[in-house]
Design a protein around this motif. Structure first.
Motif, PDB file in Angstrom:
ATOM      1  N   GLY A  43       0.808  -1.217   0.000  1.00 30.58           N
ATOM      2  CA  GLY A  43       0.000   0.000   0.000  1.00 30.58           C
ATOM      3  C   GLY A  43       0.837   1.260   0.000  1.00 30.58           C
ATOM      4  O   GLY A  43       0.583   2.174  -0.781  1.00 30.58           O
ATOM      5  N   VAL A  44       1.855   1.327   0.860  1.00 34.07           N
ATOM      6  CA  VAL A  44       2.667   2.551   0.910  1.00 34.07           C
ATOM      7  C   VAL A  44       3.536   2.700  -0.330  1.00 34.07           C
ATOM      8  O   VAL A  44       3.802   3.806  -0.770  1.00 34.07           O
ATOM      9  N   VAL A  45       3.959   1.583  -0.913  1.00 29.39           N
ATOM     10  CA  VAL A  45       4.757   1.648  -2.143  1.00 29.39           C
ATOM     11  C   VAL A  45       3.869   2.053  -3.319  1.00 29.39           C
ATOM     12  O   VAL A  45       4.209   2.953  -4.082  1.00 29.39           O
ATOM     13  N   GLU A  46       2.721   1.403  -3.454  1.00 29.34           N
ATOM     14  CA  GLU A  46       1.830   1.707  -4.578  1.00 29.34           C
ATOM     15  C   GLU A  46       1.353   3.158  -4.541  1.00 29.34           C
ATOM     16  O   GLU A  46       1.185   3.792  -5.572  1.00 29.34           O
ATOM     17  N   ASN A  47       1.140   3.683  -3.360  1.00 31.70           N
ATOM     18  CA  ASN A  47       0.631   5.041  -3.223  1.00 31.70           C
ATOM     19  C   ASN A  47       1.745   6.068  -3.076  1.00 31.70           C
ATOM     20  O   ASN A  47       1.492   7.205  -2.696  1.00 31.70           O
ATOM     21  N   LEU A  49       4.068   6.613  -0.999  1.00 26.99           N
ATOM     22  CA  LEU A  49       4.417   7.178   0.299  1.00 26.99           C
ATOM     23  C   LEU A  49       5.830   6.777   0.679  1.00 26.99           C
ATOM     24  O   LEU A  49       6.531   7.522   1.356  1.00 26.99           O
ATOM     25  N   MET A  50       6.228   5.596   0.269  1.00 26.45           N
ATOM     26  CA  MET A  50       7.587   5.108   0.486  1.00 26.45           C
ATOM     27  C   MET A  50       8.020   4.438  -0.813  1.00 26.45           C
ATOM     28  O   MET A  50       7.193   4.152  -1.669  1.00 26.45           O
ATOM     29  N   HIS A  51       9.300   4.217  -0.956  1.00 30.02           N
ATOM     30  CA  HIS A  51       9.781   3.630  -2.199  1.00 30.02           C
ATOM     31  C   HIS A  51      10.640   2.401  -1.921  1.00 30.02           C
ATOM     32  O   HIS A  51      11.065   2.172  -0.801  1.00 30.02           O
ATOM     33  N   LEU A  52      10.860   1.633  -2.976  1.00 32.23           N
ATOM     34  CA  LEU A  52      11.735   0.475  -2.891  1.00 32.23           C
ATOM     35  C   LEU A  52      13.162   0.974  -3.065  1.00 32.23           C
ATOM     36  O   LEU A  52      13.504   1.547  -4.098  1.00 32.23           O
ATOM     37  N   GLU A  53      13.963   0.806  -2.045  1.00 30.03           N
ATOM     38  CA  GLU A  53      15.320   1.362  -1.996  1.00 30.03           C
ATOM     39  C   GLU A  53      16.119   1.105  -3.271  1.00 30.03           C
ATOM     40  O   GLU A  53      16.722   1.998  -3.830  1.00 30.03           O
TER      41      GLU A  53
END
Length: 77
Positions: A43-47, A49-53
């Motif tokens: 959820g936070v990646v798709e939206n 809010l956070m990213h995959l390093e």
């Protein structure tokens, strides 16, 4: 934060519901599709809010800096 701000109970399961087939792999290799955090991470990646390093892994064991936390919190305003 994400759960409290955006999700209803029905939305909490939307990612894990797509990966019920045992042959399906998690789209984020370092977060198992059986993890209690799976829906929150996706959820936070798709939206955004956070990213995959590294563009692949979530790196959930990485410490978030104060600057990263402030940037994340600002996305909620």
């Amino acid at each position: 934060l994400w759960n409290k701000k955006k999700n209803t109970q029905d939305q909490l399961n939307k990612y894990s519901a797509m990966f019920v087939d045992a042959s399906m792999q998690s789209p984020v290799p370092d977060v198992s599709r059986n993890s209690a955090d799976f829906d929150a991470v996706l959820g936070v990646v798709e939206n955004d809010l956070m990213h995959l390093e590294d563009g692949i892994n979530f790196a959930g064991d990485k410490t978030v800096s104060a600057v990263e936390l402030i940037e994340l919190l600002q996305k909620f305003n």
